[in-house]
Motif scaffolding. Structure first.
Motif, mmCIF file in Angstrom:
data_model
loop_
_atom_site.group_PDB
_atom_site.id
_atom_site.type_symbol
_atom_site.label_atom_id
_atom_site.label_comp_id
_atom_site.label_asym_id
_atom_site.label_seq_id
_atom_site.Cartn_x
_atom_site.Cartn_y
_atom_site.Cartn_z
ATOM 1 N N GLN A 169 0.619 -1.938 -0.239
ATOM 2 C CA GLN A 169 0.336 -0.113 0.255
ATOM 3 C C GLN A 169 0.746 1.329 -0.240
ATOM 4 O OE1 GLN A 169 -3.379 0.709 2.358
ATOM 5 N NE2 GLN A 169 -3.679 -1.613 3.243
ATOM 6 N N HIS A 197 -1.317 11.077 -6.284
ATOM 7 C CA HIS A 197 -1.886 11.145 -4.779
ATOM 8 C C HIS A 197 -1.465 12.677 -4.119
ATOM 9 C CE1 HIS A 197 -4.654 7.925 -3.552
ATOM 10 N NE2 HIS A 197 -4.810 8.057 -4.541
ATOM 11 N N ASN A 221 -19.589 11.187 7.196
ATOM 12 C CA ASN A 221 -19.998 10.025 5.786
ATOM 13 C C ASN A 221 -19.876 9.119 5.295
ATOM 14 O OD1 ASN A 221 -21.738 12.649 4.398
ATOM 15 N ND2 ASN A 221 -20.342 13.028 2.967
ATOM 16 N N GLN A 222 -19.500 8.952 6.333
ATOM 17 C CA GLN A 222 -18.441 7.672 6.843
ATOM 18 C C GLN A 222 -17.584 7.017 5.003
ATOM 19 O OE1 GLN A 222 -22.896 5.166 7.414
ATOM 20 N NE2 GLN A 222 -21.478 4.557 9.644
ATOM 21 N N GLU A 223 -17.266 7.906 5.048
ATOM 22 C CA GLU A 223 -16.369 7.858 3.853
ATOM 23 C C GLU A 223 -14.808 7.181 4.647
ATOM 24 O OE1 GLU A 223 -16.023 10.695 0.710
ATOM 25 O OE2 GLU A 223 -17.670 11.385 1.399
ATOM 26 N N ASP A 239 -14.977 5.456 7.286
ATOM 27 C CA ASP A 239 -15.171 3.957 7.578
ATOM 28 C C ASP A 239 -15.236 3.099 6.868
ATOM 29 O OD1 ASP A 239 -15.356 5.183 9.834
ATOM 30 O OD2 ASP A 239 -18.032 4.549 9.869
ATOM 31 N N ALA A 240 -15.137 3.519 5.548
ATOM 32 C CA ALA A 240 -15.594 2.418 3.942
ATOM 33 C C ALA A 240 -14.229 2.432 3.979
ATOM 34 C CB ALA A 240 -16.473 3.326 2.965
ATOM 35 N N LEU A 241 -13.061 3.604 4.262
ATOM 36 C CA LEU A 241 -11.819 3.152 3.612
ATOM 37 C C LEU A 241 -11.580 1.993 4.180
ATOM 38 C CD1 LEU A 241 -9.927 6.643 3.008
ATOM 39 C CD2 LEU A 241 -10.396 4.489 0.802
ATOM 40 N N GLN A 242 -11.676 1.963 5.760
ATOM 41 C CA GLN A 242 -11.309 1.107 6.895
ATOM 42 C C GLN A 242 -11.712 -0.118 6.071
ATOM 43 O OE1 GLN A 242 -11.572 3.133 10.412
ATOM 44 N NE2 GLN A 242 -9.452 2.359 11.360
ATOM 45 N N VAL A 243 -12.887 -0.554 6.088
ATOM 46 C CA VAL A 243 -13.062 -1.763 5.899
ATOM 47 C C VAL A 243 -13.197 -1.850 4.608
ATOM 48 C CG1 VAL A 243 -15.225 -1.728 7.346
ATOM 49 C CG2 VAL A 243 -15.902 -0.925 5.171
ATOM 50 N N MET A 244 -12.337 -1.217 3.499
ATOM 51 C CA MET A 244 -11.818 -1.992 2.274
ATOM 52 C C MET A 244 -10.698 -2.546 2.669
ATOM 53 S SD MET A 244 -12.407 0.809 -0.426
ATOM 54 C CE MET A 244 -14.021 2.157 -0.246
ATOM 55 N N GLY A 245 -9.989 -2.114 3.281
ATOM 56 C CA GLY A 245 -8.477 -2.374 3.865
ATOM 57 C C GLY A 245 -7.739 -1.203 3.252
ATOM 58 N N ILE A 246 -8.447 -0.278 3.461
ATOM 59 C CA ILE A 246 -7.286 1.243 2.495
ATOM 60 C C ILE A 246 -7.207 2.067 3.967
ATOM 61 C CG2 ILE A 246 -7.056 2.518 0.864
ATOM 62 C CD1 ILE A 246 -9.070 1.572 -0.849
ATOM 63 N N ARG A 303 -2.763 5.888 5.582
ATOM 64 C CA ARG A 303 -2.062 6.078 4.098
ATOM 65 C C ARG A 303 -2.549 6.874 3.120
ATOM 66 N NH1 ARG A 303 -2.591 3.543 -0.943
ATOM 67 N NH2 ARG A 303 -4.221 2.260 0.189
ATOM 68 N N PHE A 304 -3.850 6.669 2.557
ATOM 69 C CA PHE A 304 -4.219 6.987 1.559
ATOM 70 C C PHE A 304 -4.472 8.791 1.489
ATOM 71 C CE2 PHE A 304 -8.589 7.463 -0.875
ATOM 72 C CZ PHE A 304 -8.081 6.837 -2.616
#
Lengths: 265, 282
Positions: free
Chosen positions: A44, A50, A133-135, A137-144, A148-149
């Motif tokens: 990763q 970015h 907006n839980q974005e 959280d969404a990154l975390q559960v995707m494993g991102i 870092r991102f």
């Protein structure tokens, strides 16, 4: 007695919260640095694309306002220097004060304040909205990893772009001051530039560059700390955005004074 | 000429016995959780089998979102309480956790699509960040997943341009793009009209049929729960009241379960004198 205790309690709570926030900031910085070095091992990496996009957003997009402000600061310094030195008949030495104050003080400080207002607020608002907006959280559960991102590219971009803007501000401010002074004193532009280059040392320029890098780091961390700690919906986003600008500008001015004192003693 | 009415398409559902014989993919073991002094989960235990659709149903404040956040690893880890695909998420190392997260997909209540990216970029994000594929392959995979959720042709739209149902479907497309083994859906039908909601239920059933994945759905939509769930876990004030197939839930003797599935408010005895005294502030 109860009222006094309440005051102490409030001070204690705020102090603890402050330590908590700065601890979070330090952890963010450490984690960002870690991802820069070990991101490839975790497959990763911190993406150059970015970071480049953030550099464009924080630096290149700020060029028009940065140039306008720098030119204005240069002219303002030239006007004030000629007036104050004129009291002693020393207008010919205006270049000394202008050159040193621009490179050591004004360029990093003004660019820092500009970017704190322009990008620090944007970072806080963006992260706060993403958190609500839980974005994130969404990154975390995707494993991102969100640090870092999202965070590392912003911090890298600010640490690189703020010194670049400060360097540009040096050129523009000194150039604008040179035009005004040489026109006012009826001297050549070339001799003004020559005298400025004679008085400036590499250390003076480095002083400004290092300071602005540090300001970039402060702006980024304060924006992220506030954005990530949002609560309370849209109202919360507005609150953390304002808070991050106020905190960043305060941190820049105070640390500027401390660095100025330490570097001259 | 008379037109024959189209036969409603039936979607395959495995039997409870069939599911019970399959391996367990999610296991929660006596989980307690508190926010400060307020306990929200009490001794919660549940098991989900491979290919099963487990619906977690409960009213507002029942703890279902907290339970879901534990399942997807968004709460502070607690050792030996939650196992996904046989791995205890409370004691995994960072790298192992990242690997495990690649095997799960989550669709959030409000979609959580990245507003700065269009739908296709949102779907491609996990592939871009985790799978290291070339652009063409990612394009094809994103298009395929968008087609699965009936969103083909909408990849170029920004999240702000989508309807509520489309946001949910795009979010599911992103959740399944890495071909996960477990899919978690948080309130998939909330804020949708009954027709769109029903279409989304069919989509969930088809996904299970096509991909063989286990699905955990958190919802308070009773109709949807009965339609898609192989088993329904009823959560009330942090306690599991029942965990049974829909037909058994319907006849469950617990009053609170019946209140929830029949949408009845709880009957509270009010003493008029006591009530008036409270109003008067005595």
């Amino acid at each position: 007695m109860a009222a006094v205790l309440k005051v102490f309690e409030a001070i204690g709570r705020r102090t603890a919260k402050g330590f908590d926030e700065w601890g979070f900031g330090a952890a963010l910085l450490a984690e960002s640095v870690m991802w820069v070095f070990v991101g490839r091992y975790y497959r990763q990496p911190v993406r150059f694309s970015h970071t480049f996009a953030e550099m464009m957003r924080f630096g290149i997009a700020a060029l028009p306002i940065a140039i306008l402000l720098s030119a204005t600061i240069g002219l303002m310094l030239a006007i004030q220097s000629l007036y104050s030195l004129g009291l002693f008949g020393a207008q010919n030495f205006a270049y000394i004060g202008i050159a040193l104050s621009v490179t050591r003080e004004f360029s990093p400080l003004i660019m820092g304040i500009l970017i704190a207002g322009r990008s620090g607020s944007a970072i806080a608002a963006r992260l706060a909205t993403m958190t609500i907006n839980q974005e994130v959280d969404a990154l975390q559960v995707m494993g991102i990893n969100p640090v870092r991102f999202l965070v590392a590219p912003m911090l890298i971009a600010l640490v690189i772009m703020l010194p670049c803007l400060a360097m540009l501000a040096n050129l523009v401010s000194i150039g604008a001051a040179a035009l005004y002074v040489s026109a006012s004193l009826d001297t050549s532009l070339g001799s003004y530039i020559y005298n400025t280059l004679q008085i400036l040392k590499t250390d003076d320029v480095w002083h400004g560059i290092i300071k602005s890098s540090f300001f970039g780091l402060l702006i980024g961390l304060i924006g992220v700390m506030n954005g990530a700690g949002v609560s309370g919906g849209a109202e919360g986003v507005g609150r953390v955005t304002t808070r991050s600008v106020v905190q960043a500008i305060t941190a820049i001015v105070v640390s500027d004074m401390v660095i100025g004192y330490l570097s001259t003693h | 000429m008379a037109v024959a009415a189209a036969e409603p398409e039936t979607i395959w559902k495995p039997t409870v016995e069939e599911l019970a014989s399959r391996p367990i993919v999610i296991e929660v073991d006596h989980l307690d959780w508190s926010f400060g002094a307020r306990q929200v989960l009490f001794n919660v235990s549940m098991k989900v089998h491979e290919g099963e659709i487990m619906v977690i149903m409960g009213g507002s404040g029942s703890g279902k979102t907290t339970l879901l956040r534990h399942l997807v690893g968004l709460m502070p880890p607690v050792a030996n309480k939650v196992k996904l695909l046989g791995q205890d998420i409370g004691s995994l190392k960072a790298l192992e956790k990242l690997e495990l997260r690649r095997k799960i997909g989550v669709a959030f209540q409000f979609g959580a699509l990245f507003s700065s990216m269009n739908v296709a970029e949102n779907v491609k994000l996990p592939l871009r960040e985790l799978a290291h594929l070339d652009e063409k392959t990612m394009d094809i995979m994103a298009r395929l997943k968008l087609e699965v959720v009936n969103m083909s042709g909408f990849g170029h739209l920004m999240p702000a341009e989508l309807s509520g149902g489309m946001v949910k479907r795009a979010s599911i497309a992103r959740a399944i793009v890495m071909d996960p083994k477990l899919l978690f859906l948080d309130e998939p039908s909330s804020g949708l009209d009954p027709v769109v909601s029903s279409a989304l239920d069919d989509l969930i059933l088809r996904l299970r049929e096509a991909m063989g994945i286990s699905v955990v759905v958190v919802t308070h939509d009773v109709e949807s729960a009965f339609k898609i769930g192989d088993r329904i876990t009823v959560l009330d004030r942090g306690h599991i009241l029942a965990c049974e197939p829909p037909d058994q839930i319907r006849v469950n003797s617990n009053e609170r379960v019946q209140n929830l599935i029949n949408r009845r408010s709880e009957h509270v005895e009010v003493d008029p004198e006591e009530y008036l005294r409270r109003l008067a502030g005595d």
